[in-house]
Motif scaffolding. Sequence first.
Motif, PDB file in Angstrom:
ATOM      1  N   LEU A 272       1.386   6.456   3.990  1.00 44.00           N
ATOM      2  CA  LEU A 272       2.217   7.687   3.490  1.00 44.00           C
ATOM      3  C   LEU A 272       3.220   7.723   4.523  1.00 44.00           C
ATOM      4  O   LEU A 272       4.417   8.155   4.047  1.00 44.00           O
ATOM      5  CB  LEU A 272       1.056   8.864   3.674  1.00 44.00           C
ATOM      6  N   THR A 273       3.258   7.404   5.839  1.00 42.20           N
ATOM      7  CA  THR A 273       4.327   7.434   6.601  1.00 42.20           C
ATOM      8  C   THR A 273       5.312   6.494   6.140  1.00 42.20           C
ATOM      9  O   THR A 273       6.500   6.814   6.267  1.00 42.20           O
ATOM     10  CB  THR A 273       3.725   7.268   8.160  1.00 42.20           C
ATOM     11  N   VAL A 274       5.048   5.361   6.191  1.00 44.52           N
ATOM     12  CA  VAL A 274       5.816   4.371   5.655  1.00 44.52           C
ATOM     13  C   VAL A 274       6.541   4.707   4.403  1.00 44.52           C
ATOM     14  O   VAL A 274       7.691   4.142   4.245  1.00 44.52           O
ATOM     15  CB  VAL A 274       5.221   2.848   5.398  1.00 44.52           C
ATOM     16  N   GLY A 275       5.736   5.129   3.413  1.00 45.17           N
ATOM     17  CA  GLY A 275       6.141   5.904   2.154  1.00 45.17           C
ATOM     18  C   GLY A 275       7.496   6.815   2.465  1.00 45.17           C
ATOM     19  O   GLY A 275       8.769   6.783   1.827  1.00 45.17           O
ATOM     20  N   ALA A 276       7.283   7.878   3.487  1.00 53.84           N
ATOM     21  CA  ALA A 276       8.216   8.804   3.591  1.00 53.84           C
ATOM     22  C   ALA A 276       9.594   8.078   4.073  1.00 53.84           C
ATOM     23  O   ALA A 276      10.659   8.388   3.939  1.00 53.84           O
ATOM     24  CB  ALA A 276       7.677   9.687   4.821  1.00 53.84           C
TER      25      ALA A 276
ATOM     26  N   GLY B  81       1.094  15.158   1.915  1.00 57.88           N
ATOM     27  CA  GLY B  81       0.441  15.512   3.155  1.00 57.88           C
ATOM     28  C   GLY B  81      -0.792  16.189   3.361  1.00 57.88           C
ATOM     29  O   GLY B  81      -1.501  15.858   3.868  1.00 57.88           O
ATOM     30  N   TYR B  82      -0.936  17.274   2.452  1.00 56.58           N
ATOM     31  CA  TYR B  82      -2.100  18.068   2.486  1.00 56.58           C
ATOM     32  C   TYR B  82      -3.304  17.191   1.867  1.00 56.58           C
ATOM     33  O   TYR B  82      -4.540  17.490   2.212  1.00 56.58           O
ATOM     34  CB  TYR B  82      -1.902  19.419   1.973  1.00 56.58           C
ATOM     35  N   ALA B  83      -2.937  16.403   0.984  1.00 56.30           N
ATOM     36  CA  ALA B  83      -3.889  15.673  -0.066  1.00 56.30           C
ATOM     37  C   ALA B  83      -4.593  14.507   0.716  1.00 56.30           C
ATOM     38  O   ALA B  83      -5.715  13.997   0.679  1.00 56.30           O
ATOM     39  CB  ALA B  83      -3.397  15.369  -1.459  1.00 56.30           C
ATOM     40  N   VAL B  84      -3.474  13.728   1.434  1.00 58.78           N
ATOM     41  CA  VAL B  84      -3.726  12.277   1.837  1.00 58.78           C
ATOM     42  C   VAL B  84      -3.878  12.361   3.534  1.00 58.78           C
ATOM     43  O   VAL B  84      -4.873  11.702   3.984  1.00 58.78           O
ATOM     44  CB  VAL B  84      -2.808  11.173   1.365  1.00 58.78           C
ATOM     45  N   ALA B  85      -2.791  12.913   4.079  1.00 55.76           N
ATOM     46  CA  ALA B  85      -2.823  12.917   5.698  1.00 55.76           C
ATOM     47  C   ALA B  85      -4.146  13.301   6.258  1.00 55.76           C
ATOM     48  O   ALA B  85      -4.596  12.651   7.173  1.00 55.76           O
ATOM     49  CB  ALA B  85      -1.546  13.341   5.903  1.00 55.76           C
TER      50      ALA B  85
ATOM     51  N   LEU C 226       4.110  15.956   8.832  1.00 54.14           N
ATOM     52  CA  LEU C 226       4.795  14.838   9.264  1.00 54.14           C
ATOM     53  C   LEU C 226       5.502  14.111   8.307  1.00 54.14           C
ATOM     54  O   LEU C 226       6.664  13.755   8.453  1.00 54.14           O
ATOM     55  CB  LEU C 226       3.781  13.963  10.180  1.00 54.14           C
ATOM     56  N   PRO C 227       5.041  13.440   7.309  1.00 51.71           N
ATOM     57  CA  PRO C 227       5.433  12.924   6.199  1.00 51.71           C
ATOM     58  C   PRO C 227       6.628  13.327   5.681  1.00 51.71           C
ATOM     59  O   PRO C 227       7.765  12.645   5.727  1.00 51.71           O
ATOM     60  CB  PRO C 227       4.460  12.438   5.039  1.00 51.71           C
ATOM     61  N   ALA C 228       6.633  14.788   5.249  1.00 55.82           N
ATOM     62  CA  ALA C 228       7.722  15.510   4.579  1.00 55.82           C
ATOM     63  C   ALA C 228       8.848  15.587   5.706  1.00 55.82           C
ATOM     64  O   ALA C 228      10.117  15.459   5.291  1.00 55.82           O
ATOM     65  CB  ALA C 228       7.437  16.655   4.257  1.00 55.82           C
ATOM     66  N   LEU C 229       8.652  15.961   6.961  1.00 57.67           N
ATOM     67  CA  LEU C 229       9.617  16.076   7.952  1.00 57.67           C
ATOM     68  C   LEU C 229      10.181  14.900   8.525  1.00 57.67           C
ATOM     69  O   LEU C 229      11.421  14.738   8.867  1.00 57.67           O
ATOM     70  CB  LEU C 229       8.896  16.923   9.306  1.00 57.67           C
TER      71      LEU C 229
ATOM     72  N   GLU D 274       0.827  -1.380  -0.062  1.00 53.95           N
ATOM     73  CA  GLU D 274       0.041   0.045   0.177  1.00 53.95           C
ATOM     74  C   GLU D 274       0.768   1.299  -0.028  1.00 53.95           C
ATOM     75  O   GLU D 274       0.273   2.237  -0.373  1.00 53.95           O
ATOM     76  CB  GLU D 274      -1.041   0.101   1.009  1.00 53.95           C
ATOM     77  N   SER D 275       1.994   1.190   0.405  1.00 54.38           N
ATOM     78  CA  SER D 275       2.951   2.203   0.788  1.00 54.38           C
ATOM     79  C   SER D 275       3.713   2.726  -0.627  1.00 54.38           C
ATOM     80  O   SER D 275       4.499   3.542  -0.901  1.00 54.38           O
ATOM     81  CB  SER D 275       3.941   2.069   1.865  1.00 54.38           C
TER      82      SER D 275
END
Length: 504
Positions: free
Chosen positions: A441-445, A500-504, A399-402, A237-238
Amino acid sequence: MTQDASQTLTEYPSMEDQAKETRERGPLYSIGIYGAIMAGFAYLSSQYGDVDSYGFVSLLPSLLIVLVAIKTKKPLESIFAGIIAGLLLLDPTSLVTSLGDLSMGVVQNETIAWIVLVCGMMGGLINILERGGSVLSFGDFLAKRVKTKRGTMLTTSFLGLAVFIDDYLNSLAVSASMKNLTDRFRISREKLAFLVDSTAAPVCILVPLSTWAVYFGALLEENGAVAEGQGMSLYIESIPYMAYGWAALIVVLLVATGKLKDMGAMKEAELRAQKGQPIPDGVESIGFDTTHVKRPPVLVGMMNFVLPMAVLVTASIYYEIDLLLGALVASCFTMVLYFWQRLMSFGQLADAMLDGFKVMLHPIAVVAAGFMIKEINDQLGMTTYIIETLTPYLSVELLPALVFVSMAAVVFATGSSWGVFVVSLPIVIPLALSMGVSMPLTVGALLSASAFGSHACFFSDSTVLSSTGSGCTPMQHALTQIPYALIGATLAFISLVVLGYAVA
């Protein structure tokens, strides 16, 4: 000549004398500088004492590694300087015993043992393929079909995409098979290393049938990101959110097609190659011995190259994506195949295997030293400090970008694309769960950060193996590659902000 002029020449030494004086003073000057730096780390130790985290000071050993590497262009010596600095920072009174304990701990580490065996056996297998003439036959086969420099670079990239099961296999097999062809079209070994490395870790994370997927899938289950048995499902999924893998793939294809021009050190390397010197200075001894190669017919040589690679991949998949067992089966198969064809005697096959292992000793030493600095950074609390420093700026959207920026910095500083996440996942995963951030998304980051660190760090396993297989030093490879890695990282960061803005 007048007496005054004679006195003047006596008072002021010639340029040769000045150069000699500089050479004689050089080692003492360097010892003095390094001694002062190490004394500074010992002094800092007295200021911090026995604490759990050293704060900003925890970054200094890694910073020293980068600075020494830029100055000396030697990764192993640079890491060793960081190791000594870190140990002095932890406890200067037990430097020798701490260094001994750390060395023993790393040597006994299961991951290091796996890396030593895999790299050694892969080096031996590639050396057998080289000496058996199959690599040359594979190059001849491609040479009849690839007629341009652009076609050669695209072929290298596509081979990297095809060898997706493991970045080690990619780094060694693709570089070995393409060296002769890239030399023919005057493509620098640094460019070859970049093409190979860019399709190693960045591509492996995008394929669920890889050693990366198996490792991180299990790690996600252990850290509560998903229920037991669902780690691989979460990993799959990631994949769409593994921004750096996609960005690096775009960048390498742009470079291979000539859409993205050479820049910085890569431009200098390509200009040198165009003048007829694809191999950089000082690396003639790097690589595998291809002297006295017994060359079979092209089609037979092609078979002798493709069959061992097919056995390697098939056996690795059969043994649940274990490259060590795959390399063992492929090595035995190749030795029997070559002995049966009388290409090499048993003694020559054994010598080739051992000599290939020797070629990999320096890369193995660099990776082992990287694990040592990673252990020191863990004791200094570097990962925790970086995450805690960024926590006040966290939001669900950012969070994902950072996470990508912070963990990419940690992996780049330590060179441990897998080991770092044993420490960071117990912090990042609960944080993401508590904030309600999309777990894929977190795992992808996280995987993006791991791939960037493996790709960009000058002493990571992927960088060292790609440079060794291609025939340049790790620093030559890292310095020519870093502009493209940073372009990929910038694209990944922007993508993760948008996601992050679109999914998180």
